[in-house]
Enzyme design. Structure first.
Site, PDB file in Angstrom:
ATOM      1  N   HIS A   1      -9.677   1.257   4.623  1.00 17.00           N
ATOM      2  CA  HIS A   1      -8.416   1.476   5.339  1.00 17.00           C
ATOM      3  C   HIS A   1      -8.660   2.445   6.505  1.00 17.00           C
ATOM      4  O   HIS A   1      -9.470   3.373   6.392  1.00 17.00           O
ATOM      5  CB  HIS A   1      -7.357   2.043   4.381  1.00 17.00           C
ATOM      6  CG  HIS A   1      -5.996   2.036   4.984  1.00 17.00           C
ATOM      7  ND1 HIS A   1      -5.576   3.015   5.847  1.00 17.00           N
ATOM      8  CD2 HIS A   1      -4.987   1.139   4.909  1.00 17.00           C
ATOM      9  CE1 HIS A   1      -4.353   2.727   6.262  1.00 17.00           C
ATOM     10  NE2 HIS A   1      -3.966   1.585   5.705  1.00 17.00           N
TER      11      HIS A   1
ATOM     12  N   LYS B   1       0.103   4.216  -0.388  1.00 17.79           N
ATOM     13  CA  LYS B   1      -0.567   5.397   0.182  1.00 17.79           C
ATOM     14  C   LYS B   1      -0.313   6.619  -0.719  1.00 17.79           C
ATOM     15  O   LYS B   1      -0.123   6.462  -1.926  1.00 17.79           O
ATOM     16  CB  LYS B   1      -0.110   5.622   1.624  1.00 17.79           C
ATOM     17  CG  LYS B   1      -0.268   4.374   2.482  1.00 17.79           C
ATOM     18  CD  LYS B   1      -0.085   4.622   3.954  1.00 17.79           C
ATOM     19  CE  LYS B   1      -0.259   3.309   4.706  1.00 17.79           C
ATOM     20  NZ  LYS B   1      -0.222   3.478   6.155  1.00 17.79           N
TER      21      LYS B   1
ATOM     22  N   SER C   1       3.104  -1.944  10.489  1.00 17.34           N
ATOM     23  CA  SER C   1       4.550  -2.010  10.749  1.00 17.34           C
ATOM     24  C   SER C   1       5.129  -3.400  10.477  1.00 17.34           C
ATOM     25  O   SER C   1       6.043  -3.855  11.171  1.00 17.34           O
ATOM     26  CB  SER C   1       4.876  -1.556  12.176  1.00 17.34           C
ATOM     27  OG  SER C   1       4.510  -0.193  12.353  1.00 17.34           O
TER      28      SER C   1
ATOM     29  N   ASN D   1       0.874  -1.181   0.000  1.00 19.54           N
ATOM     30  CA  ASN D   1       0.000   0.000   0.000  1.00 19.54           C
ATOM     31  C   ASN D   1       0.909   1.228   0.000  1.00 19.54           C
ATOM     32  O   ASN D   1       1.447   1.609   1.027  1.00 19.54           O
ATOM     33  CB  ASN D   1      -0.892  -0.027   1.257  1.00 19.54           C
ATOM     34  CG  ASN D   1      -1.742   1.226   1.386  1.00 19.54           C
ATOM     35  OD1 ASN D   1      -1.830   2.020   0.443  1.00 19.54           O
ATOM     36  ND2 ASN D   1      -2.371   1.392   2.539  1.00 19.54           N
TER      37      ASN D   1
HETATM   38  P1  PGA Z   1       2.548   0.361   7.676  1.00 22.06           P
HETATM   39  O1  PGA Z   1       1.105   0.559   7.008  1.00 22.06           O
HETATM   40  O2  PGA Z   1       3.103  -0.948   7.154  1.00 22.06           O
HETATM   41  O3  PGA Z   1       3.334   1.553   7.243  1.00 22.06           O
HETATM   42  O4  PGA Z   1       2.338   0.311   9.156  1.00 22.06           O
HETATM   43  C1  PGA Z   1       0.245  -0.527   6.767  1.00 22.06           C
HETATM   44  C2  PGA Z   1      -1.035  -0.026   6.156  1.00 22.06           C
HETATM   45  O5  PGA Z   1      -1.500   1.063   6.534  1.00 22.06           O
HETATM   46  O6  PGA Z   1      -1.619  -0.691   5.278  1.00 22.06           O
END
Ligand code: PGA
Length: 250
Positions: free
Chosen positions: A94, A11, A212, A9
């Protein structure tokens, strides 16, 4: 048999040029990906058309799609449009959409239905806030998200659903759920699916962990019985780290 899946993802990150470089780097590393792991890349909307022919061997996902039918909804992006570009997955619900854009469980449910009807596979996100976990209402909270978001679908439509459990306190914080916490919630989610639909449906539904997830913890998380892969945010922006996560299945 359910699929093992790793989805990136991205983002709201990366310029078009940076995104093209990331895809090219992933293509170079693709030979090292296990054959039976499905890999998906959730790119920003404006890049999807250009990437449809570039992701070869991987799947292309959008990060959101409209709850409305196509028509007079200026600025909306509809699942039918995504499907017509060759996009085959979409992330819905999400936590960033739920919290920053006020998407309720009901809006999320409408988006899921519309995306499924347009033929897309859905990464359905659910997960509790830290306060819910501290108050020990995290199971109730996630169950409500799943019930409202998915239980109006029929069992055939569930074939298009991948669930992503993402505890909000672990997203982008560097704080990962322990493999026991992830397994416990994934097992609960699978049991709710079994009760509502069928054992077979529950067995065939992939449930990903997100929050994470990185090369150093992916192996332990993916080794859990009910963890079928990951939805990866920050670590998916590095081809090397994302590839290492894809290689983390036992
Ligand atoms: P992250 O995000 O791996 O940066 O914690 C995961 C997500 O929001 O899908």
């Amino acid at each position: 048999m359910r699929s093992q899946i790793v989805a990136g993802n991205w983002k709201s990150n990366l310029t078009f040029q940076e995104a093209k470089t990331l895809i090219a780097d992933l293509q170079d590393l693709k030979g090292s990906f296990p054959d039976d792991v499905k890999v998906a890349l959730a790119a920003p909307f404006p890049y999807l058309g250009a990437f449809a022919s570039e992701v070869k061997g991987m799947h292309l996902a959008a990060q959101n799609s409209s709850a409305h039918e196509m028509g007079a909804f200026t600025g909306e992006v509809h699942p039918e449009m995504l499907a017509s570009l060759g996009v085959d997955h979409v992330i819905i619900g999400h936590s960033e959409r739920r919290s920053f854009f006020n998407e309720s469980n009901e809006v999320v449910a409408d988006k899921v239905k519309r995306a499924v009807n347009a033929g897309l596979n859905v990464f359905f996100c659910c997960g509790e806030l830290l306060e819910h976990r501290e108050e020990e209402v995290h199971f109730d909270l996630v169950k409500e998200q799943i019930e409202t978001g998915l239980f109006d679908l029929d069992e055939t439509a569930m074939k298009q659903i991948v669930i992503a459990y993402e505890p909000v306190w672990a997203i982008g914080t560097g704080r990962t759920a322990s493999s026991e916490q992830a397994q416990e919630m994934h097992a609960a989610i699978r049991s709710w699916i079994a009760n509502e639909f069928s054992e077979a449906c529950a067995e065939n539904t992939s449930i990903l962990y997100g929050g994470s997830c990185k090369p150093s913890n992916a192996r332990e998380l993916f080794a859990q019985k009910d963890v079928d892969g990951g939805l990866i945010g920050g670590a998916s922006l590095s081809a090397k780290d994302f590839a290492a996560i894809i290689q983390s299945f036992a």
